[in-house]
Design a protein around this motif. Structure first.
Motif, PDB file in Angstrom:
ATOM      1  N   GLY A 165       0.818  -1.219   0.000  1.00 10.57           N
ATOM      2  CA  GLY A 165       0.000   0.000   0.000  1.00 10.57           C
ATOM      3  C   GLY A 165       0.841   1.254   0.000  1.00 10.57           C
ATOM      4  O   GLY A 165       0.548   2.218  -0.723  1.00 10.57           O
ATOM      5  N   ARG A 216      -5.138   2.835  -2.634  1.00 11.13           N
ATOM      6  CA  ARG A 216      -6.231   3.147  -1.714  1.00 11.13           C
ATOM      7  C   ARG A 216      -6.609   1.857  -0.995  1.00 11.13           C
ATOM      8  O   ARG A 216      -6.305   0.756  -1.448  1.00 11.13           O
ATOM      9  CB  ARG A 216      -7.435   3.667  -2.498  1.00 11.13           C
ATOM     10  CG  ARG A 216      -7.185   4.999  -3.132  1.00 11.13           C
ATOM     11  CD  ARG A 216      -8.444   5.439  -3.884  1.00 11.13           C
ATOM     12  NE  ARG A 216      -8.310   6.795  -4.347  1.00 11.13           N
ATOM     13  CZ  ARG A 216      -7.820   7.139  -5.532  1.00 11.13           C
ATOM     14  NH1 ARG A 216      -7.406   6.202  -6.357  1.00 11.13           N
ATOM     15  NH2 ARG A 216      -7.746   8.402  -5.881  1.00 11.13           N
ATOM     16  N   ARG A 217      -7.337   1.999   0.111  1.00  8.97           N
ATOM     17  CA  ARG A 217      -7.748   0.814   0.866  1.00  8.97           C
ATOM     18  C   ARG A 217      -8.578  -0.133   0.008  1.00  8.97           C
ATOM     19  O   ARG A 217      -8.419  -1.341   0.061  1.00  8.97           O
ATOM     20  CB  ARG A 217      -8.555   1.221   2.103  1.00  8.97           C
ATOM     21  CG  ARG A 217      -7.709   1.861   3.180  1.00  8.97           C
ATOM     22  CD  ARG A 217      -8.558   2.262   4.341  1.00  8.97           C
ATOM     23  NE  ARG A 217      -9.426   3.379   3.931  1.00  8.97           N
ATOM     24  CZ  ARG A 217     -10.235   4.038   4.727  1.00  8.97           C
ATOM     25  NH1 ARG A 217     -10.331   3.693   5.986  1.00  8.97           N
ATOM     26  NH2 ARG A 217     -10.963   5.030   4.290  1.00  8.97           N
ATOM     27  N   SER A 218      -9.490   0.439  -0.786  1.00 10.62           N
ATOM     28  CA  SER A 218     -10.351  -0.413  -1.615  1.00 10.62           C
ATOM     29  C   SER A 218      -9.536  -1.181  -2.648  1.00 10.62           C
ATOM     30  O   SER A 218      -9.839  -2.337  -2.957  1.00 10.62           O
ATOM     31  CB  SER A 218     -11.423   0.427  -2.304  1.00 10.62           C
ATOM     32  OG  SER A 218     -10.833   1.370  -3.178  1.00 10.62           O
TER      33      SER A 218
END
Length: 178
Positions: free
Chosen positions: A145, A151-153
């Motif tokens: 990440g 992004r988290r998604s």
């Protein structure tokens, strides 16, 4: 020529089948009704409206505390409601909306979290157990990440096939996808 004035039958079919989503139509109808009632209260003509009436309605929307996007939707609903040859000018109204957006963002804008530094990422990865699958997964997600600026998604949608992991006993390494 006649060809310059008319749309072909091949084009009119798709044009007739083009419809707005139900929610958009309902929203636009509501905004137009609000504008029509505002015009009645102000002694103005709602349709077709003048540029002055259109511009004058914008501060009312702003003073009501509506979000800039809601004001923009209302402006669009009103303008598209007008006959093509009688659409009001937008320069002054857009100028007011742009100033309002700046003020709105200062007042209610989302404050961003500070960026994760190298020391912070090292401390986070150090808490992951390299001898346990969950620790390996967490360390990989942290490193990937940060390195890929995901992004988290985007991270949540990765599968193991995207993420080959190798360990040599001394640490966690991510290899490039094959």
């Amino acid at each position: 020529t006649d060809r310059d004035l008319y749309v072909s039958t091949a084009t009119t079919g798709p044009l007739k089948n083009k419809s707005k989503p139900e929610n958009t139509s309902r929203t636009y109808d509501n905004q137009r009704d609000l504008f029509r009632r505002w015009c009645e209260q102000q002694g103005r003509v709602a349709r077709p409206c003048t540029t002055a009436s259109y511009v004058e309605s914008v501060p009312t929307l702003i003073e009501a505390g509506r979000a800039p996007n809601a004001v923009s939707v209302a402006m669009s609903a009103i303008r598209t409601w007008m006959p093509d040859d009688k659409k009001p000018g937008t320069q002054e109204a857009r100028g007011m909306l742009n100033e309002y957006k700046k003020e709105w963002n200062k007042r209610v804008g989302v404050k961003k979290a500070p960026a994760i530094t190298d020391d912070m990422i090292r401390a986070m990865v150090a808490t992951c157990d390299p001898n346990h699958p969950i620790g390996i997964r967490d360390g990989a997600v942290l490193l990937l990440g940060r390195g890929a600026l995901n992004r988290r998604s985007e991270l949540a949608h990765l599968t193991i096939g995207y993420l080959p992991v190798e360990t040599d006993g001394g640490g966690l390494y991510l290899t490039s996808p094959q």
